[in-house]
Write a protein that holds these residues in place. Structure first.
Motif, PDB file in Angstrom:
ATOM      1  N   GLU A 263       0.733  -1.116  -0.130  1.00  0.00           N
ATOM      2  CA  GLU A 263      -0.179  -0.001  -0.135  1.00  0.00           C
ATOM      3  C   GLU A 263       0.750   1.259   0.050  1.00  0.00           C
ATOM      4  O   GLU A 263       1.970   1.291   0.790  1.00  0.00           O
ATOM      5  CB  GLU A 263      -0.882  -0.159   1.135  1.00  0.00           C
ATOM      6  CG  GLU A 263      -2.020   1.010   1.409  1.00  0.00           C
ATOM      7  CD  GLU A 263      -2.934   0.943   2.312  1.00  0.00           C
ATOM      8  OE1 GLU A 263      -3.582   1.856   2.651  1.00  0.00           O
ATOM      9  OE2 GLU A 263      -2.814  -0.120   3.203  1.00  0.00           O
TER      10      GLU A 263
ATOM     11  N   TYR B  71       1.564   4.985   1.293  1.00  0.00           N
ATOM     12  CA  TYR B  71       1.038   5.780   2.308  1.00  0.00           C
ATOM     13  C   TYR B  71       1.592   7.181   2.116  1.00  0.00           C
ATOM     14  O   TYR B  71       2.599   7.497   1.563  1.00  0.00           O
ATOM     15  CB  TYR B  71       1.635   5.339   3.711  1.00  0.00           C
ATOM     16  CG  TYR B  71       1.107   3.920   4.108  1.00  0.00           C
ATOM     17  CD1 TYR B  71      -0.023   3.802   4.791  1.00  0.00           C
ATOM     18  CD2 TYR B  71       1.843   3.134   3.840  1.00  0.00           C
ATOM     19  CE1 TYR B  71      -0.472   2.751   5.381  1.00  0.00           C
ATOM     20  CE2 TYR B  71       1.303   1.669   4.331  1.00  0.00           C
ATOM     21  CZ  TYR B  71       0.130   1.636   5.154  1.00  0.00           C
ATOM     22  OH  TYR B  71      -0.129   0.428   5.572  1.00  0.00           O
ATOM     23  N   THR B  72       0.592   8.183   2.352  1.00  0.00           N
ATOM     24  CA  THR B  72       1.218   9.700   2.479  1.00  0.00           C
ATOM     25  C   THR B  72       1.516   9.959   3.807  1.00  0.00           C
ATOM     26  O   THR B  72       0.599   9.656   4.739  1.00  0.00           O
ATOM     27  CB  THR B  72      -0.146  10.308   1.998  1.00  0.00           C
ATOM     28  OG1 THR B  72      -0.402  10.145   0.682  1.00  0.00           O
ATOM     29  CG2 THR B  72       0.318  12.012   2.009  1.00  0.00           C
TER      30      THR B  72
ATOM     31  N   GLU C 221      -3.714  18.217   1.268  1.00  0.00           N
ATOM     32  CA  GLU C 221      -3.689  16.825   1.020  1.00  0.00           C
ATOM     33  C   GLU C 221      -4.744  16.301   2.074  1.00  0.00           C
ATOM     34  O   GLU C 221      -4.468  16.089   3.185  1.00  0.00           O
ATOM     35  CB  GLU C 221      -2.144  16.340   1.669  1.00  0.00           C
ATOM     36  CG  GLU C 221      -1.361  16.874   0.766  1.00  0.00           C
ATOM     37  CD  GLU C 221      -1.088  16.173  -0.460  1.00  0.00           C
ATOM     38  OE1 GLU C 221      -1.478  14.795  -0.618  1.00  0.00           O
ATOM     39  OE2 GLU C 221      -0.403  16.558  -1.675  1.00  0.00           O
ATOM     40  N   PRO C 222      -5.822  15.863   1.578  1.00  0.00           N
ATOM     41  CA  PRO C 222      -6.901  15.386   2.378  1.00  0.00           C
ATOM     42  C   PRO C 222      -6.809  13.971   3.111  1.00  0.00           C
ATOM     43  O   PRO C 222      -7.375  13.706   3.748  1.00  0.00           O
ATOM     44  CB  PRO C 222      -8.189  15.579   1.235  1.00  0.00           C
ATOM     45  CG  PRO C 222      -7.520  15.423   0.155  1.00  0.00           C
ATOM     46  CD  PRO C 222      -6.435  16.074   0.076  1.00  0.00           C
ATOM     47  N   ASP C 223      -6.029  13.242   2.354  1.00  0.00           N
ATOM     48  CA  ASP C 223      -5.908  11.965   2.513  1.00  0.00           C
ATOM     49  C   ASP C 223      -4.421  11.551   3.113  1.00  0.00           C
ATOM     50  O   ASP C 223      -3.741  10.639   2.585  1.00  0.00           O
ATOM     51  CB  ASP C 223      -6.101  11.011   1.352  1.00  0.00           C
ATOM     52  CG  ASP C 223      -7.470  11.320   0.874  1.00  0.00           C
ATOM     53  OD1 ASP C 223      -8.588  11.245   1.628  1.00  0.00           O
ATOM     54  OD2 ASP C 223      -7.669  11.247  -0.474  1.00  0.00           O
ATOM     55  N   VAL C 224      -4.204  12.237   4.217  1.00  0.00           N
ATOM     56  CA  VAL C 224      -2.514  11.772   5.106  1.00  0.00           C
ATOM     57  C   VAL C 224      -2.821  10.794   5.917  1.00  0.00           C
ATOM     58  O   VAL C 224      -4.055  10.573   6.602  1.00  0.00           O
ATOM     59  CB  VAL C 224      -2.295  13.071   5.570  1.00  0.00           C
ATOM     60  CG1 VAL C 224      -0.928  12.572   6.464  1.00  0.00           C
ATOM     61  CG2 VAL C 224      -1.949  14.181   4.677  1.00  0.00           C
ATOM     62  N   ASP C 225      -2.259   9.717   5.799  1.00  0.00           N
ATOM     63  CA  ASP C 225      -2.088   8.563   6.668  1.00  0.00           C
ATOM     64  C   ASP C 225      -1.572   8.484   7.988  1.00  0.00           C
ATOM     65  O   ASP C 225      -1.876   7.949   8.936  1.00  0.00           O
ATOM     66  CB  ASP C 225      -1.789   7.328   5.830  1.00  0.00           C
ATOM     67  CG  ASP C 225      -2.436   6.980   4.480  1.00  0.00           C
ATOM     68  OD1 ASP C 225      -3.262   6.544   4.511  1.00  0.00           O
ATOM     69  OD2 ASP C 225      -1.807   7.221   3.437  1.00  0.00           O
TER      70      ASP C 225
ATOM     71  N   TYR D 159      -8.164  18.053  12.921  1.00  0.00           N
ATOM     72  CA  TYR D 159      -8.111  16.621  12.158  1.00  0.00           C
ATOM     73  C   TYR D 159      -8.344  15.596  13.075  1.00  0.00           C
ATOM     74  O   TYR D 159      -7.319  14.701  13.187  1.00  0.00           O
ATOM     75  CB  TYR D 159      -6.820  16.589  11.382  1.00  0.00           C
ATOM     76  CG  TYR D 159      -6.448  17.944  10.448  1.00  0.00           C
ATOM     77  CD1 TYR D 159      -7.038  18.002   8.984  1.00  0.00           C
ATOM     78  CD2 TYR D 159      -5.551  18.943  11.109  1.00  0.00           C
ATOM     79  CE1 TYR D 159      -7.005  19.324   8.556  1.00  0.00           C
ATOM     80  CE2 TYR D 159      -5.582  19.953  10.283  1.00  0.00           C
ATOM     81  CZ  TYR D 159      -6.006  20.233   8.875  1.00  0.00           C
ATOM     82  OH  TYR D 159      -5.831  21.346   8.267  1.00  0.00           O
TER      83      TYR D 159
ATOM     84  N   ASP E 206      -9.483  12.602  12.608  1.00  0.00           N
ATOM     85  CA  ASP E 206      -9.293  11.305  12.020  1.00  0.00           C
ATOM     86  C   ASP E 206      -7.766  11.073  11.649  1.00  0.00           C
ATOM     87  O   ASP E 206      -7.333   9.823  11.085  1.00  0.00           O
ATOM     88  CB  ASP E 206     -10.071  10.964  10.901  1.00  0.00           C
ATOM     89  CG  ASP E 206     -11.670  11.081  11.188  1.00  0.00           C
ATOM     90  OD1 ASP E 206     -11.803  10.697  12.158  1.00  0.00           O
ATOM     91  OD2 ASP E 206     -12.406  11.505  10.432  1.00  0.00           O
ATOM     92  N   LEU E 207      -6.864  12.182  11.831  1.00  0.00           N
ATOM     93  CA  LEU E 207      -5.389  11.988  11.393  1.00  0.00           C
ATOM     94  C   LEU E 207      -4.678  11.327  12.453  1.00  0.00           C
ATOM     95  O   LEU E 207      -4.644  12.052  13.561  1.00  0.00           O
ATOM     96  CB  LEU E 207      -4.745  13.290  10.904  1.00  0.00           C
ATOM     97  CG  LEU E 207      -3.505  13.349  10.628  1.00  0.00           C
ATOM     98  CD1 LEU E 207      -3.224  12.535   9.357  1.00  0.00           C
ATOM     99  CD2 LEU E 207      -3.193  14.919  10.517  1.00  0.00           C
TER     100      LEU E 207
END
Length: 209
Positions: free
Chosen positions: A3, A5-6, A49-53, A77, A79-80
């Motif tokens: 996968e 990841y960001t 960057e909305p999808d940072v892991d 944030y 959920d981050l």
């Protein structure tokens, strides 16, 4: 790991940021790695960057007042996953970091093997805190919740206030009127439960390292 990841590395020391960059590349092949050297740069990155892991966060960066930077990020944030990487390795600091919602804590003194193991653990969805450094019986502080109630602009104003800037100086820095800053101050004092600038600064020191 297959996968992609960001991951954001937020640290104002170029040498350490570069070393961490290399370590993360070794731990997570093919990761999309982004860097920030201040709290402002970090928030700008997060907006783009909305999808940072994962966020690897240094507590001591320009624009962030110790724990309050972590608290504000957790509020903005929720959920981050945030893992604090810090040279402050006292039990009290690690305990505060956990209480304020971080997903993990990695000491800056960690060797490469420990760092890679910790990164793999948090990316697999399991929190990482060094053994013996978290005091589970320490009382949580509602100050974190009060700080989290501030808007991003109010948080900025509070940071400048703690740096000793006057209302007109803050207004100039933020390109707004002095009346707007006074309105922010009133809201900040109400949310923090204080009556004046001095009390607000003293209160904020509780979240400093």
């Amino acid at each position: 790991m297959d996968e992609t990841y960001t991951i954001i590395i937020a640290d104002d020391h170029p040498l350490f940021r570069n070393a961490l960059f290399q370590s993360v590349h070794m731990a997570v092949s093919g990761a999309n790695l982004l860097e920030a050297d201040s709290h402002d740069a970090l928030t700008q990155l997060l907006e783009k960057e909305p999808d940072v892991d994962l966020l690897l966060l240094d507590l001591k960066m320009p624009g962030a007042n110790g724990m309050s930077g972590l608290v504000q990020l957790r509020n903005d944030y929720p959920d981050l996953p945030i893992v604090v990487i810090s040279a402050s390795e006292e039990s009290s600091v690690v305990t505060q970091v956990k209480h304020h919602g971080a997903f993990g804590f990695i000491p800056k003194s960690s060797d490469m093997r420990s760092l890679i193991a910790a990164l793999n653990q948090v990316l697999a969805g399991d929190p990482y805190f060094p053994e013996g450094l978290v005091n589970e019986n320490s009382p949580t502080n509602d100050l974190a919740e009060r700080i989290a109630a501030l808007t991003p602009q109010q948080y900025k104003v509070l940071g400048m206030l703690s740096d000793g800037l006057l209302n007109k100086q803050i207004a100039y820095e933020l390109h707004v009127s002095e009346a707007t800053i006074k309105a922010h101050m009133t809201a900040i004092f109400r949310k923090l439960g204080v009556k004046n600038r001095t009390q607000a600064v003293i209160l904020l020191q509780d979240l400093h390292l």
